[in-house]
Design a protein around this motif. Structure first.
Motif, PDB file in Angstrom:
ATOM      1  N   ASN A  85       2.118   2.611 -13.399  1.00 22.15           N
ATOM      2  CA  ASN A  85       1.758   1.529 -12.487  1.00 22.15           C
ATOM      3  C   ASN A  85       2.866   0.476 -12.367  1.00 22.15           C
ATOM      4  N   GLU A  86       4.112   0.836 -12.639  1.00 23.50           N
ATOM      5  CA  GLU A  86       5.199  -0.131 -12.457  1.00 23.50           C
ATOM      6  C   GLU A  86       5.527  -0.249 -10.968  1.00 23.50           C
ATOM      7  N   ARG A  87       5.987   0.854 -10.399  1.00 23.66           N
ATOM      8  CA  ARG A  87       6.298   0.897  -8.970  1.00 23.66           C
ATOM      9  C   ARG A  87       6.261   2.349  -8.519  1.00 23.66           C
TER      10      ARG A  87
ATOM     11  N   THR B  62      -1.818   6.844 -10.665  1.00 22.45           N
ATOM     12  CA  THR B  62      -2.151   5.486 -11.100  1.00 22.45           C
ATOM     13  C   THR B  62      -3.309   5.409 -12.080  1.00 22.45           C
TER      14      THR B  62
ATOM     15  N   ALA C  36      11.540   3.967 -10.386  1.00 23.05           N
ATOM     16  CA  ALA C  36      10.100   4.066 -10.103  1.00 23.05           C
ATOM     17  C   ALA C  36       9.395   4.860 -11.187  1.00 23.05           C
TER      18      ALA C  36
ATOM     19  N   ARG D 185      -1.036   5.240  -0.073  1.00 22.69           N
ATOM     20  CA  ARG D 185      -0.716   3.812  -0.217  1.00 22.69           C
ATOM     21  C   ARG D 185      -1.995   2.980  -0.360  1.00 22.69           C
TER      22      ARG D 185
ATOM     23  N   VAL E  11       0.014  -2.746  -8.106  1.00 18.98           N
ATOM     24  CA  VAL E  11       1.116  -1.790  -8.227  1.00 18.98           C
ATOM     25  C   VAL E  11       2.031  -1.938  -7.013  1.00 18.98           C
ATOM     26  N   ALA E  12       3.314  -2.097  -7.264  1.00 18.75           N
ATOM     27  CA  ALA E  12       4.287  -2.217  -6.179  1.00 18.75           C
ATOM     28  C   ALA E  12       4.499  -0.854  -5.524  1.00 18.75           C
ATOM     29  N   VAL E  13       4.488  -0.832  -4.190  1.00 22.57           N
ATOM     30  CA  VAL E  13       4.634   0.415  -3.438  1.00 22.57           C
ATOM     31  C   VAL E  13       5.755   0.282  -2.422  1.00 22.57           C
ATOM     32  N   THR E  14       6.612   1.302  -2.368  1.00 22.64           N
ATOM     33  CA  THR E  14       7.662   1.371  -1.362  1.00 22.64           C
ATOM     34  C   THR E  14       7.473   2.643  -0.557  1.00 22.64           C
TER      35      THR E  14
END
Length: 562
Positions: free
Chosen positions: A359-361, A252, A415, A375, A382-385
């Motif tokens: 920093n998209e996902r 990131t 991602a 995380r 930033v979207a995190v899965t």
């Protein structure tokens, strides 16, 4: 073999107890032979009235001491000489027994009677109280940096193996004050405790013997850090969480930064500034740059590029040292015109500029201690899965991270990065290969336990690999060596400033004089950016400086005061 190599060219204080014993023995033997030779030569002249050369006396004494004969001078007629020769004979027998015990018997044994005999004299060293990872890797790292150490190992077989291989290791209980005393803890500068739940007891016992001792403790979770701080531990490290956080920072940390708006007061400042960009160049596996020092790399020879920083096994060094070696796990951050960066990427084989969209996902595979740390380190925007097979860890997607269906459900195809923090190395490698088969563009960052799995991880398709074993070893070595390593918290910035404090200096000198965390990239002059290190800074120039947020702010404050 290692023991013999350590003797050559070292100061006597660096010799082990056994080596010092051998030196004393040899010197004592020489002194006895020379003394007896002088006395015998005097006695033959004074008592036997048979003067002779000192060399003949030396031969007679040597023959008597070794019991190979009593020399051509026998018999002796005076009581004084007969008593003296009796003493020489007894001395020869004693020397024979000592030689047998000190030299002959240990020569045929696989180890000395006590591992302590192999320890060199210690002062200001590191005491390693157990080590639950790759011990050889840690000790090799300490020896490479010429750091003195003693490993106190509770497993007798392991201690003997390490000692047989020439490491400074002894068998003992690190909770026992007498065993810590054998490791000279009262003379040590640093204690490294890695014995699980026994760490607290070890630290407290060691600090009773040495109140000024610095301490590093390894923990299973960062949640224990406050407790260790209360005990007086200087640094508590949870390896899984540390690596997870480092991987998140690597994924990131922005590197494409435009300095427009930081202007120099010129109308075309935006355009000029835009010609200076920052990009990452990844040293790929199999690159000819492997093992090359930064200062000797082709990038260092380019006058239109500046090496601003570099990721070295999870550490962001800004700027890097010219002596830092490049490896397949190195990411260099360079600054310069876009065309120059593109040219360097094309000219140097096995270099790749990672995708600019950051920093998209981000997908985090493994929601254990390391995954949660990753995380938490990812910025809020930033979207995190998260993905994990254990529903008790409360991931966003429950499933096997090695299955294509699970990774598709997590959206790995779209991602910007995948961080793999599963505990099993085999699972991690399969997850990397599966993810790479689903996306050629996703940046894959993976944590492995065994340092030997780094190369297979690259082969599976990873872009960046951190080994817990290697990272822990280098962390300890850096702690004792005081290496200046920057731990990034946000991003790398480019700013422009007046050149007043650099006027008359060459760019080479200005870069060397830079503070920790920032470096001078070049100067803006007459609408162009000059980056050749031989360029001399002039009063009307504008300097371009790159660094971490904190370092750049410090530079700007210093420049304003100046």
């Amino acid at each position: 073999m290692r023991e013999l190599q350590n003797v050559d060219g070292l100061h006597p204080r660096d010799l082990s107890q056994r080596q010092r014993l051998l030196v004393v023995y040899v010197l004592g033997l020489v002194a006895v032979v020379l003394s007896y030779t002088a006395l015998y030569n005097f006695g033959m002249r004074a008592y036997e009235s048979r003067p002779q050369s000192v060399f003949r006396s030396f031969q007679a004494v040597l023959a008597t001491l070794t019991t190979t004969g009593y020399g051509a001078d026998a018999p002796w007629t005076t009581p004084e000489m007969n008593v003296f020769l009796g003493l020489v004979q007894v001395t020869g027998v004693v020397i024979g027994f000592v030689t047998l015990r000190v030299l002959i018997i240990p020569l045929f044994e696989r180890a000395p009677l006590s591992l302590d005999d192999r320890l060199s004299k210690k002062e200001g060293h590191v005491v390693v109280a157990e080590y639950r990872r790759d011990t050889d890797l840690l000790l090799d790292e300490l020896e490479a940096r010429d750091v003195g150490y003693v490993l106190l190992e509770s497993d007798q077989t392991e201690a003997k193996r390490l000692s047989d291989e020439g490491y400074q290791a002894i068998h003992g209980d690190p909770e026992n004050p007498s065993d810590l005393d054998r490791a000279s803890v009262e003379e040590a500068s640093l204690l490294v405790a890695d014995a699980g739940d026994r760490n607290a007891s070890i630290v407290l016992t060691a600090m009773e013997a040495n109140e000024g001792l610095r301490t590093v403790s390894f923990a299973t979770s960062p949640r224990r850090n406050p407790a260790f701080t209360e005990l007086g531990v200087d640094r508590s490290v949870a390896p899984h969480a540390l690596i997870g956080r480092r991987l998140a920072e690597k994924a990131t940390t922005p590197v494409a930064v435009d300095v427009a708006g930081e202007g120099d007061g010129t109308e075309d400042g935006g355009e000029d500034a835009g010609s200076v960009e920052v990009r990452e160049l990844l040293v790929r596996r199999g690159s000819p740059l492997h093992g090359v020092r930064v200062g000797d790399s082709p990038l260092a020879d380019r006058s239109d590029l500046t090496v601003v920083a570099g990721w070295f096994d999870g550490e962001l060094r800004l700027p890097p040292s010219p002596d830092d070696e490049l490896s397949p796990n190195t990411v260099l951050i360079v600054a310069g015109p876009e065309r120059a960066i593109a040219g360097a990427t094309a000219d140097l084989s096995n270099l790749r500029a990672p995708r600019e969209e950051r920093n998209e996902r981000i997908v985090v595979a493994g929601n254990g201690e390391g995954g949660r740390a990753a995380r938490d380190a990812i910025p809020d925007d930033v979207a995190v899965t998260t993905v994990d097979s254990d529903p008790d860890t409360h991931p966003d997607v429950v499933g096997d991270v090695t299955e294509p269906k699970t990774l598709r459900q997590a959206g790995v195809g779209g991602a910007s990065a995948l961080i793999v923090t599963v505990d099993d190395d085999a699972t991690a490698l399969l997850a990397v290969a599966t993810a790479r088969s689903l996306s050629a563009d996703v940046e894959i960052l993976v944590r492995v336990t065994d340092a030997g799995k780094e190369s297979p991880a690259f082969g599976a398709g990873a872009d960046y690999v951190l080994s817990i074993q290697r990272a822990c070893a280098r962390l300890v070595a850096a702690e004792v060596g005081g290496d200046p390593v920057v731990d990034p918290v946000s991003r790398i910035r480019l700013v422009r400033a007046d050149a007043d404090s650099f006027v008359g200096e060459s760019l080479s000198s200005a870069r060397r004089d830079g503070g920790c965390g920032w470096t001078v990239v070049g100067v803006v002059r007459d609408g162009t950016v000059e980056m050749d290190e031989r360029t001399t800074v002039e009063p009307d120039d504008v300097v371009v400086v790159a660094g971490s947020d904190d370092a750049v702010r410090e530079f700007e404050g210093t420049a304003e005061e100046g």
